[in-house]
Design a protein around this motif. Structure first.
Motif, short mmCIF file in Angstrom:
data_model
loop_
_atom_site.label_atom_id
_atom_site.label_comp_id
_atom_site.label_asym_id
_atom_site.label_seq_id
_atom_site.Cartn_x
_atom_site.Cartn_y
_atom_site.Cartn_z
N PHE A 367 42.61 36.15 34.62
CA PHE A 367 42.02 37.42 35.06
C PHE A 367 40.52 37.44 34.77
O PHE A 367 39.71 37.91 35.59
N LEU A 368 40.15 36.88 33.62
CA LEU A 368 38.72 36.89 33.21
C LEU A 368 37.88 35.90 33.99
O LEU A 368 36.65 35.94 33.95
N ARG A 369 38.55 35.03 34.73
CA ARG A 369 37.78 34.09 35.58
C ARG A 369 37.09 34.85 36.71
O ARG A 369 36.14 34.36 37.30
N ILE A 370 37.61 36.03 37.01
CA ILE A 370 36.98 36.85 38.06
C ILE A 370 35.76 37.53 37.47
O ILE A 370 35.87 38.30 36.50
N GLU A 371 34.61 37.23 38.03
CA GLU A 371 33.35 37.74 37.47
C GLU A 371 33.34 39.26 37.46
O GLU A 371 33.66 39.90 38.47
N GLY A 372 32.96 39.82 36.34
CA GLY A 372 32.92 41.28 36.21
C GLY A 372 34.14 41.84 35.50
O GLY A 372 34.08 42.94 34.95
N THR A 391 35.53 47.56 36.65
CA THR A 391 34.42 48.32 37.24
C THR A 391 33.42 47.41 37.95
O THR A 391 32.91 47.75 39.03
N ASN A 392 33.19 46.25 37.35
CA ASN A 392 32.21 45.34 37.94
C ASN A 392 32.83 44.30 38.86
O ASN A 392 32.19 43.27 39.16
N SER A 393 34.03 44.53 39.27
CA SER A 393 34.66 43.59 40.21
C SER A 393 35.38 44.41 41.29
O SER A 393 34.75 44.79 42.29
N PHE A 394 36.62 44.75 41.08
CA PHE A 394 37.38 45.43 42.12
C PHE A 394 36.83 46.82 42.46
O PHE A 394 36.95 47.27 43.60
N ASP A 395 36.25 47.46 41.48
CA ASP A 395 35.71 48.79 41.76
C ASP A 395 34.50 48.71 42.69
O ASP A 395 34.23 49.64 43.47
N LYS A 396 33.77 47.61 42.60
CA LYS A 396 32.64 47.40 43.52
C LYS A 396 33.14 47.33 44.96
O LYS A 396 32.53 47.87 45.88
N VAL A 397 34.26 46.64 45.13
CA VAL A 397 34.86 46.54 46.47
C VAL A 397 35.30 47.95 46.92
O VAL A 397 35.05 48.35 48.06
N GLU A 449 43.49 35.46 44.18
CA GLU A 449 43.51 35.53 45.65
C GLU A 449 42.80 36.78 46.16
O GLU A 449 42.02 36.72 47.12
N ILE A 450 43.13 37.89 45.52
CA ILE A 450 42.52 39.16 45.95
C ILE A 450 41.01 39.10 45.73
O ILE A 450 40.21 39.49 46.59
N ALA A 451 40.62 38.58 44.59
CA ALA A 451 39.19 38.44 44.28
C ALA A 451 38.50 37.58 45.34
O ALA A 451 37.43 37.92 45.85
N GLU A 452 39.18 36.49 45.65
CA GLU A 452 38.61 35.55 46.63
C GLU A 452 38.46 36.23 47.99
O GLU A 452 37.42 36.12 48.64
N LYS A 453 39.49 36.92 48.39
CA LYS A 453 39.49 37.61 49.69
C LYS A 453 38.29 38.56 49.80
O LYS A 453 37.70 38.69 50.87
#
Lengths: 459, 459
Positions: A367-372, A391-397, A449-453
């Protein structure tokens, strides 16, 4: 390569089949001991002949799926069948197959009471082996005596109601669960929080300091210390051994709140210096809600488990060994039987707690590999329940997505994952408890996967 | 002519089949969203292929029967399938098929909480329709607001804890249930019994007299009146309307104990002059234990349903709309869903209460044909639960029978009847509630047959 199946379809087909069997069971209940009437017999045959088709449909593993109604618009719950469920507080209370079977067989109201004999109290019933279960339950948490209660909160209530007089102080953690506050409020007491440190951990020193403060301000020691081993906010581990020692040094009764431990990790109450151990059946013991356990030492049992002293002024009636705080009997039905049926498995699973912690850390490292992404709980984790921040990853999206934070729920759902707080993409909680390694790998991959997408950086 | 069946065999075969389906369900739960592993798939196929045989065996309706284990030596309960169950307190809590289905689908711990949103309280959840159920429940007992509780006793506790200060008096019936005593004891109050009359009925005058006595002795009115509409000893009807009026005249809050009424006969709390109506799910609402309802008027709801005033001294935390007496949420699992699933049927059945009373009287009239048999409850009956005396009939047989009083249990069992107190042949209780007319006729004949076999006179 996995064989593809339609989980929703299967869940519903299995329910349909189980429900047909319940309809059959009802005919058996209504039939006379001498046999079925023509009408009953015809109805029975009709259901039996439908069952063959249902089983074929189950065997097909996929097909058209319809939600199954229990009655009217009350529909079946399929979350556990359809999804990998990461809801933070549902994981430890998911039933074992044994508990589900117990609930089928013991659902009826007073089902546990068929063989209730003198002295007429739930925990004395020998068939089913409720008495023996109580003995084992006390042993399981390293205490002398135990009672089942309708939820951990009812354990807090029993202890607070016994020990806390109006105006008395009770020291709790700054991360104490609200039910501890309410239990003290009900008893007319005052709660004082011992602050956590900068790592969000409650230390023995903090508790000692709070006790001193209370003593200085009120001239009296607190009448109870009630501390969560792992808290509900971050699920951090607090210095429960140290706090147990402090309690003993000051001579203050100490309630160990094991809602997040009893039933998933080893707990030894006496070793912890606890006077009371409270656990939750539906939170951590694979049991039907509301259920839980309150265990204590020989020293305290007479007080907490005191029996009624009431005498009818007109009739002279007395009520034997009924215990005041439990209002006599407590969990006289399926919730207790689910605790009992899950118990062998629950005892075993606590031995593999380190493995659960490993899975939790494995997932969070991915999970922490995803930046933010951040883990707000202490890290590495000592528990399967964690608070994370995206906040700094999925919330940005989410900020620019037409579905806002729900995009994330949608993406998880598409991948067969449920239990995140719908729409929440800042700080939220999840639990990996009880997932297999295959499910953990799948879950980790899904997040990546979701992060990548959405073109988030992955390290 | 009825088609002969083996009820024990069928009960066990149905359990075996349901349990196989639970094992299938477990595989679905453990399978990844992408599908089953080879091992899961093989296990699944193995179970499915066994199901065909099980269904054939069910269709056969008779064969070799084995007790079915849930886990270890915890065996299935088959009392309701095998027998006509006349146990006095189990009848009203027997689950409907709908409730049994709900329990299958909602057994998991926090199953009701999938869609818990702000303000985070059980009775506010809309899916499943828990909020709507609460509204309907209040309406059902003729009150303004209702909460579910883990058993009627927890309703008494909430009211006593709110209204009764240390040393306060509470007036109850001389036939009050012990849980009322314990609820008052927990609150530090004193119970005073209003005596019943020579017909074992509590009158309004008796309650008024007791209130006067308390006032005279203590200088203070009782802080609560708590009366059972039908009592647990004889299940006689007491003058609840008159008592409601007395309570209003004196201005004393009045709790109507409907453990033996709510869910089986019409109850209109406001019409009764009740400030609180308490009912029992597992006693009279076809629900899983522990469950029940506490309903009140707008006037009292703020007090009884008061929300927490606690504030964390360090964190400043507040806990919103969590209610003190209920410690937040109450029945967050299968017991609640069983209440909801049974509710449409329960509402309907209360309309046919007169029929249940007719069945009760029919049976007892037949029972009284056996010389020496007596009905100790008021007669004709106004309820399905009755206390009878067989000292001058079956107990005479017991005196010389090598099995003593158990001869009677043996004879009933042989005829597919259970629920008498084993070995008791003097005074004992039974309920005919929920039996069909066919079952009532069968039951009556069985009693006469046993009497005949032992050469008792039949009139």
């Amino acid at each position: 390569m996995d064989e593809q199946i339609n989980k929703k379809y299967l869940a519903n087909k299995i329910f349909e089949t189980q429900f047909a069997l319940e309809d059959l069971r009802q005919i058996v209940r209504q039939a006379l001991p001498t046999g079925m009437s023509d009408e009953q017999s015809a109805h029975f045959s009709e259901i039996v002949s439908g069952l063959g088709g249902l089983i074929e449909e189950i065997g097909a593993k996929d097909g058209q799926t319809h939600p199954v109604s229990i009655v009217g618009d009350l529909m079946c719950r399929t979350r556990e069948e359809e999804f990998i469920n990461i809801q933070p507080i549902q994981a430890g209370g998911r039933l074992t197959p044994e508990a589900r079977k117990a609930v089928i067989a013991y659902g009826d109201g007073y089902s546990t009471c068929d063989n209730c004999r003198k002295p007429f109290r739930l925990d004395k019933i020998e068939k089913p082996s409720i008495a023996e279960f109580h003995t084992e339950l006390a042993e399981f948490v390293g205490m002398d005596q135990a009672r089942v209660v309708p939820g951990a909160r009812r354990g807090f209530q029993a202890v607070a109601s016994t020990l806390v007089e109006k105006g008395d102080t009770v020291v709790v953690s700054a991360f104490a669960h609200y039910t501890e506050f309410l239990a003290v409020e009900g008893a007319g007491g005052v709660v004082r929080e011992a602050p956590v440190n900068e790592e969000n951990v409650l230390t023995a020193e903090s508790v000692a300091h709070k006790i001193d403060e209370v003593k200085k301000e009120t001239g009296k020691l607190p009448s109870l210390i009630m501390i969560d081993h792992f808290d509900y906010l971050f699920c951090n581990e607090h210095d429960i051994y140290g706090i147990g020692k402090v309690a003993q040094e000051y001579g203050i009764p100490f309630l160990y709140n094991g809602a997040y431990t009893v039933g998933i990790m080893p707990v030894d109450g006496k070793k912890l210096g606890a006077d009371f151990v409270v656990g939750s059946g539906h939170k951590s013991m694979a049991s039907v809600a509301p259920s839980g356990v309150l265990a204590t030492t020989e020293e305290w049992s007479d007080k907490i488990f005191r029996t009624t002293q009431m005498v009818g002024d007109v009739t002279g009636r007395k009520f034997g060994i009924k215990e005041v705080e439990f209002l006599g009997c407590t969990l006289m039905g399926a919730p207790l039987l689910s605790m009992m049926a899950s118990f062998p498995y629950v005892k075993e699973r606590t031995k593999h707690w380190d493995e659960e912690v490993r899975k939790s850390n494995y997932f969070l490292n991915e999970f922490l590999r995803i930046e933010g992404n951040e883990v707000l709980s202490e890290f590495p984790r000592k528990h399967a329940l964690s608070k994370v921040d995206t906040t700094n990853s999925f919330d940005k999206v989410a900020k620019t997505h037409k579905r806002r934070g729900y995009f994330f729920s949608d993406e998880l759902k598409k991948r067969g994952i449920a239990g995140e707080f719908p729409g929440a993409t800042r700080s939220w909680k999840l639990s990996t408890y009880g997932l297999s390694w295959d499910q953990i790998h799948y879950l980790s991959d899904a997040f990546l996967e979701i992060a990548e997408k959405y073109e988030l950086n992955i390290n």
